[in-house]
Design an enzyme around this catalytic site. Structure first.
Site, PDB file in Angstrom:
ATOM      1  N   LEU A   1      35.033  68.635 -36.110  1.00  0.00           N
ATOM      2  CA  LEU A   1      35.790  69.475 -35.180  1.00  0.00           C
ATOM      3  C   LEU A   1      37.042  70.024 -35.883  1.00  0.00           C
ATOM      4  CD1 LEU A   1      35.492  70.405 -32.232  1.00  0.00           C
ATOM      5  CD2 LEU A   1      37.127  68.642 -31.591  1.00  0.00           C
ATOM      6  N   GLY A   2      36.794  70.809 -36.925  1.00  0.00           N
ATOM      7  CA  GLY A   2      37.868  71.519 -37.601  1.00  0.00           C
ATOM      8  C   GLY A   2      38.048  72.895 -37.001  1.00  0.00           C
TER       9      GLY A   2
ATOM     10  N   ILE B   1      36.382  75.736 -37.404  1.00  0.00           N
ATOM     11  CA  ILE B   1      35.158  76.375 -36.906  1.00  0.00           C
ATOM     12  C   ILE B   1      34.659  75.658 -35.656  1.00  0.00           C
ATOM     13  CG2 ILE B   1      32.754  76.894 -37.431  1.00  0.00           C
ATOM     14  CD1 ILE B   1      33.664  77.188 -40.396  1.00  0.00           C
TER      15      ILE B   1
ATOM     16  N   ARG C   1      27.345  73.553 -44.697  1.00  0.00           N
ATOM     17  CA  ARG C   1      26.857  73.391 -46.062  1.00  0.00           C
ATOM     18  C   ARG C   1      25.425  72.845 -46.005  1.00  0.00           C
ATOM     19  NH1 ARG C   1      30.518  76.117 -47.448  1.00  0.00           N
ATOM     20  NH2 ARG C   1      32.169  75.696 -48.979  1.00  0.00           N
TER      21      ARG C   1
ATOM     22  N   GLU D   1      19.880  77.808 -52.665  1.00  0.00           N
ATOM     23  CA  GLU D   1      19.892  79.191 -52.191  1.00  0.00           C
ATOM     24  C   GLU D   1      19.713  80.144 -53.360  1.00  0.00           C
ATOM     25  OE1 GLU D   1      23.557  79.711 -50.040  1.00  0.00           O
ATOM     26  OE2 GLU D   1      23.047  78.189 -48.540  1.00  0.00           O
TER      27      GLU D   1
ATOM     28  N   HIS E   1      22.729  82.579 -45.251  1.00  0.00           N
ATOM     29  CA  HIS E   1      24.125  82.218 -45.514  1.00  0.00           C
ATOM     30  C   HIS E   1      25.066  83.386 -45.204  1.00  0.00           C
ATOM     31  CE1 HIS E   1      26.835  79.350 -48.071  1.00  0.00           C
ATOM     32  NE2 HIS E   1      27.472  79.865 -47.025  1.00  0.00           N
TER      33      HIS E   1
END
Length: 308
Positions: free
Chosen positions: A152-153, A155, A235, A264, A281
């Site tokens: 819960l940062g 973003i 990530r 990726e 991404h």
């Protein structure tokens, strides 16, 4: 003149101003024309002669940095720094910058898009209809669901704010707990096991570290509800992809929405699942945010080179 390399593949797509700034400061630049993230061997082979980088999420480990003898500045196009060995860069005298402009709202909105797409089978029904198949798929409401946010940062908090209008219940798990935000937005902090057990939708927004790598493995997926959705726009390495494939085959969860992958560009077996929605991404790829971040990354690079 300084010679710099821009590793991100879509740099300057919406604004030429970053290129103009580089030219005004007599900086020669080269662009990544591979259409994908550079691998470590490619970085070592390609970037030996460059003094500065505008960098993406490719890895700058000690092994990589020690083989870039001319490098003076890394200007990270983004806020995450887990792909750079900052301690070693400091010992080498390499200046490292990051953008203060955060893509939080862009990533949060994409997360919501993945959730709604999966719940209402948007991509699946779009593809079928374009193949002349009118067969309808019953969807589900987001309203009333329990959403589990792992990390819960910035973003995660943006996602909570967006979700407030859907009358959902929000559970959160994080090492650092912001009780003021939680109280204001009706968020309950719980341990990871409870979050996985109780959530209809689990959305991953953690930083990548040795402790969080493959955080979501087969044992964690077995804990989740059979009708749960798993979302990752953080990530790729946070989820063990082989475990996710096994869980999908065994119908341990209902589906997944992924914007990031262990390797990726991604072309693996997840592309074959109707209950998996994939994007390449693009979490930060909202042109309003991207333009600001590119300008800031360019100015950081120029500042670093001038003060060197």
């Amino acid at each position: 003149m300084n010679n710099i390399y821009i590793t991100t593949t879509t740099f300057g797509t919406f604004s030429s101003r970053p290129f103009e700034l580089l030219e005004e400061n007599q900086i020669i630049f080269s662009l990544n024309d591979r259409g994908r993230k550079l691998e470590e061997k490619e970085i070592i082979n390609l970037l030996k002669s460059y003094e500065g980088l505008i960098a993406g999420t490719e890895v700058y480990s000690m092994e990589v940095l020690c083989k870039l003898p001319n490098l003076k500045v890394i200007s990270r196009l983004g806020v995450g720094m887990d792909n750079i060995d900052l301690e070693y860069a400091k010992t080498k005298g390499i200046k490292v910058f990051k953008t203060e402009t955060r893509p939080s709202i862009a990533v949060a909105e994409l997360t919501l898009a993945l959730i709604l797409d999966l719940l209402r089978r948007v991509s699946l029904q779009n593809n079928r209809l374009k193949s002349s198949n009118w067969g309808k798929q019953m969807g589900e409401l987001l309203t009333g669901k329990t959403i589990g946010i792992v990390g819960l940062g910035n973003i995660g908090k943006q996602l909570v704010k967006i979700l407030n209008g859907f009358k959902v219940k929000v559970l959160a798990h994080d090492i650092v707990e912001d009780f003021s935000f939680a109280k204001k937005n009706n968020v309950d902090y719980v341990d990871l096991e409870k979050l996985l057990k109780k959530s209809d939708i689990v959305s991953i927004h953690s930083n990548l570290s040795s402790k969080t790598k493959k955080l979501i493995d087969y044992e964690k997926l077995k804990i989740m509800k059979k009708n749960a959705l798993l979302i990752n726009a953080s990530r790729g390495e946070l989820i063990d992809e082989s475990s996710l494939l096994k869980a999908l085959d065994e119908k341990l969860i209902q589906g997944a929405g992924l914007d990031v992958f262990e390797n990726e560009p991604y072309s693996g077996p997840l592309i074959n699942y109707d209950n998996v929605v994939l994007t390449p991404h693009v979490g930060a790829y909202a042109k309003e945010i991207r333009t600001k971040m590119e300008l800031e990354a360019t100015n950081n690079l120029i500042k670093g080179l001038k003060n060197g």
